[in-house]
Design an enzyme around this catalytic site. Structure first.
Site, PDB file in Angstrom:
ATOM      1  N   SER A 192      27.885 -82.543  -9.064  1.00 44.62           N
ATOM      2  CA  SER A 192      28.465 -82.262  -8.007  1.00 44.62           C
ATOM      3  C   SER A 192      27.813 -81.844  -6.071  1.00 44.62           C
ATOM      4  O   SER A 192      28.438 -80.524  -4.926  1.00 44.62           O
ATOM      5  CB  SER A 192      30.186 -81.849  -7.658  1.00 44.62           C
ATOM      6  OG  SER A 192      29.760 -80.575  -7.380  1.00 44.62           O
ATOM      7  N   THR A 249      23.408 -76.295  -4.558  1.00 40.92           N
ATOM      8  CA  THR A 249      23.831 -76.600  -2.658  1.00 40.92           C
ATOM      9  C   THR A 249      24.442 -75.346  -1.971  1.00 40.92           C
ATOM     10  O   THR A 249      23.880 -74.960  -0.574  1.00 40.92           O
ATOM     11  CB  THR A 249      24.190 -77.760  -2.644  1.00 40.92           C
ATOM     12  OG1 THR A 249      23.231 -78.705  -2.872  1.00 40.92           O
ATOM     13  CG2 THR A 249      24.800 -77.851  -1.196  1.00 40.92           C
ATOM     14  N   ALA A 302      22.209 -72.272  -0.858  1.00 39.89           N
ATOM     15  CA  ALA A 302      21.275 -72.660  -0.149  1.00 39.89           C
ATOM     16  C   ALA A 302      21.002 -71.726   1.329  1.00 39.89           C
ATOM     17  O   ALA A 302      22.377 -72.064   2.309  1.00 39.89           O
ATOM     18  CB  ALA A 302      20.698 -74.100   0.202  1.00 39.89           C
ATOM     19  N   GLN A 303      21.076 -71.246   1.675  1.00 38.83           N
ATOM     20  CA  GLN A 303      20.664 -69.929   3.288  1.00 38.83           C
ATOM     21  C   GLN A 303      20.647 -70.677   4.199  1.00 38.83           C
ATOM     22  O   GLN A 303      20.333 -71.414   4.832  1.00 38.83           O
ATOM     23  CB  GLN A 303      20.592 -68.354   2.741  1.00 38.83           C
ATOM     24  CG  GLN A 303      21.221 -68.358   1.878  1.00 38.83           C
ATOM     25  CD  GLN A 303      21.021 -66.846   1.746  1.00 38.83           C
ATOM     26  OE1 GLN A 303      19.972 -66.413   2.435  1.00 38.83           O
ATOM     27  NE2 GLN A 303      21.577 -65.472   1.079  1.00 38.83           N
ATOM     28  N   GLY A 304      19.163 -71.470   4.394  1.00 43.10           N
ATOM     29  CA  GLY A 304      17.876 -71.502   5.056  1.00 43.10           C
ATOM     30  C   GLY A 304      18.827 -72.894   5.675  1.00 43.10           C
ATOM     31  O   GLY A 304      18.807 -72.586   6.725  1.00 43.10           O
ATOM     32  N   GLU A 363      10.308 -71.466   8.872  1.00 41.80           N
ATOM     33  CA  GLU A 363      10.418 -70.845   8.175  1.00 41.80           C
ATOM     34  C   GLU A 363       8.520 -70.710   7.618  1.00 41.80           C
ATOM     35  O   GLU A 363       7.673 -71.391   8.118  1.00 41.80           O
ATOM     36  CB  GLU A 363      11.242 -71.220   6.246  1.00 41.80           C
ATOM     37  CG  GLU A 363      12.594 -70.835   6.868  1.00 41.80           C
ATOM     38  CD  GLU A 363      13.719 -71.245   6.201  1.00 41.80           C
ATOM     39  OE1 GLU A 363      13.299 -72.505   5.061  1.00 41.80           O
ATOM     40  OE2 GLU A 363      14.958 -70.850   5.680  1.00 41.80           O
ATOM     41  N   HIS A 380      11.363 -67.305  -5.839  1.00 34.52           N
ATOM     42  CA  HIS A 380      11.407 -67.352  -4.379  1.00 34.52           C
ATOM     43  C   HIS A 380      11.010 -65.840  -4.305  1.00 34.52           C
ATOM     44  O   HIS A 380      11.557 -64.670  -4.606  1.00 34.52           O
ATOM     45  CB  HIS A 380      12.804 -67.131  -3.744  1.00 34.52           C
ATOM     46  CG  HIS A 380      13.535 -67.580  -2.536  1.00 34.52           C
ATOM     47  ND1 HIS A 380      12.745 -66.378  -1.555  1.00 34.52           N
ATOM     48  CD2 HIS A 380      13.860 -68.088  -1.498  1.00 34.52           C
ATOM     49  CE1 HIS A 380      13.408 -66.635  -0.234  1.00 34.52           C
ATOM     50  NE2 HIS A 380      13.818 -67.997  -0.297  1.00 34.52           N
ATOM     51  N   ARG A 411       5.113 -70.056  -0.379  1.00 31.40           N
ATOM     52  CA  ARG A 411       6.023 -69.086  -1.093  1.00 31.40           C
ATOM     53  C   ARG A 411       5.267 -68.269  -2.246  1.00 31.40           C
ATOM     54  O   ARG A 411       5.051 -68.182  -3.164  1.00 31.40           O
ATOM     55  CB  ARG A 411       7.685 -69.543  -1.938  1.00 31.40           C
ATOM     56  CG  ARG A 411       8.452 -69.729  -0.629  1.00 31.40           C
ATOM     57  CD  ARG A 411       9.771 -70.760  -1.209  1.00 31.40           C
ATOM     58  NE  ARG A 411      10.789 -70.379   0.275  1.00 31.40           N
ATOM     59  CZ  ARG A 411      11.365 -71.229   0.291  1.00 31.40           C
ATOM     60  NH1 ARG A 411      12.582 -71.791  -0.762  1.00 31.40           N
ATOM     61  NH2 ARG A 411      12.622 -71.294   0.923  1.00 31.40           N
ATOM     62  N   HIS A 465      13.784 -69.945  -8.751  1.00 32.41           N
ATOM     63  CA  HIS A 465      14.160 -69.773  -7.324  1.00 32.41           C
ATOM     64  C   HIS A 465      14.205 -71.760  -7.445  1.00 32.41           C
ATOM     65  O   HIS A 465      15.974 -72.675  -7.066  1.00 32.41           O
ATOM     66  CB  HIS A 465      14.145 -70.000  -6.190  1.00 32.41           C
ATOM     67  CG  HIS A 465      14.380 -70.535  -5.146  1.00 32.41           C
ATOM     68  ND1 HIS A 465      16.081 -70.206  -4.881  1.00 32.41           N
ATOM     69  CD2 HIS A 465      14.413 -70.991  -3.585  1.00 32.41           C
ATOM     70  CE1 HIS A 465      16.331 -70.803  -3.318  1.00 32.41           C
ATOM     71  NE2 HIS A 465      15.413 -71.395  -2.565  1.00 32.41           N
ATOM     72  N   GLU A 474      17.524 -81.431  -6.763  1.00 28.66           N
ATOM     73  CA  GLU A 474      16.515 -80.953  -7.606  1.00 28.66           C
ATOM     74  C   GLU A 474      16.428 -81.599  -8.981  1.00 28.66           C
ATOM     75  O   GLU A 474      15.459 -81.117  -9.022  1.00 28.66           O
ATOM     76  CB  GLU A 474      17.125 -79.483  -7.951  1.00 28.66           C
ATOM     77  CG  GLU A 474      15.985 -77.844  -8.385  1.00 28.66           C
ATOM     78  CD  GLU A 474      16.548 -77.176  -8.277  1.00 28.66           C
ATOM     79  OE1 GLU A 474      17.227 -77.371  -7.554  1.00 28.66           O
ATOM     80  OE2 GLU A 474      15.396 -76.315  -8.799  1.00 28.66           O
ATOM     81  N   ARG A 486       7.177 -76.595  -3.339  1.00 29.45           N
ATOM     82  CA  ARG A 486       7.846 -76.826  -2.197  1.00 29.45           C
ATOM     83  C   ARG A 486       8.348 -76.357  -1.003  1.00 29.45           C
ATOM     84  O   ARG A 486       7.576 -75.251  -0.667  1.00 29.45           O
ATOM     85  CB  ARG A 486       9.556 -77.191  -2.709  1.00 29.45           C
ATOM     86  CG  ARG A 486      10.533 -77.759  -1.219  1.00 29.45           C
ATOM     87  CD  ARG A 486      11.883 -77.654  -2.190  1.00 29.45           C
ATOM     88  NE  ARG A 486      12.085 -76.186  -2.716  1.00 29.45           N
ATOM     89  CZ  ARG A 486      13.387 -74.812  -1.635  1.00 29.45           C
ATOM     90  NH1 ARG A 486      13.182 -75.930  -0.626  1.00 29.45           N
ATOM     91  NH2 ARG A 486      13.767 -73.897  -2.196  1.00 29.45           N
TER      92      ARG A 486
HETATM   93  C1  SIN Z   1      15.838 -69.528   1.775  1.00 34.51           C
HETATM   94  O1  SIN Z   1      16.900 -69.525   2.549  1.00 34.51           O
HETATM   95  O2  SIN Z   1      15.193 -69.226   2.029  1.00 34.51           O
HETATM   96  C2  SIN Z   1      16.073 -70.492   1.017  1.00 34.51           C
HETATM   97  C3  SIN Z   1      16.536 -71.877   1.041  1.00 34.51           C
HETATM   98  C4  SIN Z   1      15.507 -73.151   0.019  1.00 34.51           C
HETATM   99  O3  SIN Z   1      15.411 -72.678  -1.077  1.00 34.51           O
HETATM  100  O4  SIN Z   1      15.140 -73.985   0.769  1.00 34.51           O
END
Ligand code: SIN
Length: 567
Positions: free
Chosen positions: A14, A52, A55-57, A123, A251, A309, A370, A394, A405
């Protein structure tokens, strides 16, 4: 319908992929779908408990005036170190903006700039600002909007606390043959109701695996505890091809100490200018032993904190190994406190709760597992190699990520492939594939004995430590071979135990963790070179002549998936 658990389409998971797919498909909503489609979503805990949600980014899309599709494609291909499939990347970049517009229509509230347009973050590995985000809680906002949109939908049933155990397979001929991977069709899944302990057969005309990642294979991970690789393990047992599992992304900046679900310090913090420093305050440099030819060829080479990364995590790894320090520092002191708190409210609150006065004080960080770049092999519409089985998010290996990625391409990939898979499934249902008939010889044992949860937890810990030490950020041949031998034994022991007892969640998850850990190590062993996220000190160079291709594992060690007679 033949039984209460028969549906048209079963969705396992979900997160953003599963919810988007269900929303599009239900009620004939997918482009090309005319008939009402009954969809069940099974999710092993709470509906919002997914990768999900953490996920911050954000979501990388080409919207800025100085950006172009070719630039996003180029950044993605560069990050992927020669293994991305160009057609998949082009599809991702081309279709991304429309999928983000749809999310906005469904109610997702993203951060806006002064002029009212979407605010775009930056990023690592991105040559332009292109990250659509909701402050530093993008995943949570997307999940909220999708769940709200789905709540009103009568054709979608959401079952929480339902853990999928294995896929059901159907065959038009004899129920006894063929085995997984030999022409069988996916026809649903066996699902454990965690509350009652009952094992349910969900028969379906198509199944979408959207079960997320596998970070819990490792000792330190940013993933929630549900990320146990269930989808990859189930697909593999059902005979689907899996690929590129050696490319697990670490990460670079999890908050130290990275225990339990390690708290992420978003890459967007570095995107806003924060830099990595050693404990003596000097800036961190690259590791020097990377295979960085592609990146180095780019001018100007970005400062370490904004590189991809794989490069940043290895630089930190080397610093920690050489200095013996427990962490490095992320310094965001150039940002005014008010600006930091507005842009990163969740990070600011977490740091303050741990006594770190950001942005004035530096944040202690370490790498943590991550994201899995590999997974269940799919085509451009999310079809796996098993008919009737689709994958998105994922769990899938679509060809987008290659060997590493690019940041914030994953929510985007989930959206694009969920949309595509919904369209393909709608077309397939219209072309009249029928619901499979009776299940033949279910073999789930009914015998219950007292669960030895302590032992299962100890095995889980052993596996996580082993993977961290022997198949982590830096690997070598000896460690990988040792890990493969131990994991093979562990996988066989756990599988034998699983078959003796009525299923229980912790054992089922350990079974999947052991399967997936072994697959990761097998893929790593099959790549005696270094590329992207896979760095083997015995083979430190990139070997384009020998290994500029996916690592595909085929023909699962069969026998655990169920056979279903097609009606
Ligand atoms: C992040 O905010 O660094 C993670 C986002 C991502 O994994 O693309």
């Amino acid at each position: 319908m033949n039984s209460p658990h028969d549906v048209d389409v079963l969705v396992i998971g979900s997160g953003i992929a599963g919810l988007t797919f269900a929303l599009k498909l239900a009620g004939g909503g997918a482009p090309g779908g005319r008939v009402r489609t009954r969809v069940a979503i099974v999710t092993k805990k709470d509906r919002a408990d997914s990768n999900t949600n953490y996920a911050q980014g954000g979501i990388a899309v080409v919207l800025a005036g100085d950006d172009a599709e070719e630039l996003h494609v180029r950044d993605t291909l560069d990050s992927g170190a020669g293994l991305c499939h160009p057609a998949a990347v082009e599809q991702l970049v081309r279709e991304g903006p429309e999928r983000v517009r749809e999310l906005v229509e469904w109610g997702a509230r993203f951060s806006r700039g002064e002029g009212g347009g979407l605010e775009l973050g930056r990023e690592g590995g991105h040559s332009r600002r292109r990250i659509v985000h909701a402050a530093d809680y993008t995943g949570r906002e997307v999940e909220r909007a999708l769940l709200a949109a789905l709540a009103a939908h009568p054709d979608v049933r959401m079952l929480e606390d339902h853990l999928a155990l294995d896929l059901l397979l159907a065959h038009a001929g004899s129920p006894a043959a063929p085995g997984p991977g030999q022409g069988a069709r996916c026809a649903g899944a066996l699902v454990l109701d965690r509350e009652t302990g009952e094992v349910l057969e969900f028969r379906a005309r198509a199944v979408l695996l959207a079960s997320g990642g596998l970070g819990c294979v490792y000792r330190h991970t940013t993933n929630p505890e549900i990320a146990t690789g269930d989808g990859v393990a189930m697909a593999w047992r059902a005979g689907a091809d899996v690929a590129d599992l050696e490319f697990v992304q670490f990460h670079p900046t999890a908050l130290y100490p990275a225990e339990g679900r390690a708290f992420l310090i978003s890459e967007a913090v570095r995107g806003e200018g924060a830099v990595l420093r050693k404990l003596d305050g000097s800036k961190l440099g690259t590791s020097g032993n990377d295979n960085e030819a592609v990146e180095a060829a780019r001018a100007p080479v970005p400062e370490l904190s904004l590189r991809t990364r794989d490069v940043v995590a290895r630089a930190i790894y080397r610093e920690l190994s050489e200095s013996g320090d427990p962490y490095v520092l992320l310094d965001a002191s150039h940002m005014p406190a008010g600006r930091f708190a507005a842009r990163f409210p969740v990070i600011a609150a977490e740091c303050r709760s741990r006594g770190i006065d950001v942005p004035g004080e530096p944040i202690p960080v370490v790498p943590a597992a991550h994201y899995s770049c590999g997974g269940v092999v799919t085509d451009l519409d999310g079809r796996s190699t098993v008919p009737g089985l689709y994958a998105a998010g994922e769990v899938a290996c679509t060809g987008v990520h290659g060997a590493n990625r690019l940041a914030s391409n994953s929510l985007l990939e989930a959206l694009v492939w969920a949309h595509r898979a919904a369209r393909a499934v709608a077309a397939e249902l219209e072309a009249a594939s029928v619901l499979p008939g009776d299940v033949v010889a279910p073999t789930t044992p009914a015998h219950r004995r007292e669960h030895d949860a302590v032992r299962i937890l100890a095995l889980r810990r052993e596996l996580q430590e082993l993977m961290w030490a022997d198949a982590g950020i830096v690997r070598n041949d000896e460690c990988l071979l040792r890990a493969e031998q131990r994991l093979r034994r562990m996988r066989n022991e756990v599988e034998a135990e699983y078959r003796r007892e009525a299923p229980w969640p912790e054992l089922a998850e350990l079974r999947n963790l052991a399967e997936v850990a072994l697959l990761i190590v097998r893929c790593a062993v099959a790549r005696p070179e270094s590329r992207g996220l896979h760095f083997n000190t015995d083979h430190p160079g990139r070997d384009d002549a020998g290994f500029a291709r996916d690592t595909v594992l085929r023909d699962g060690e069969a026998g655990t998936a169920r056979q279903v007679q097609q009606g």
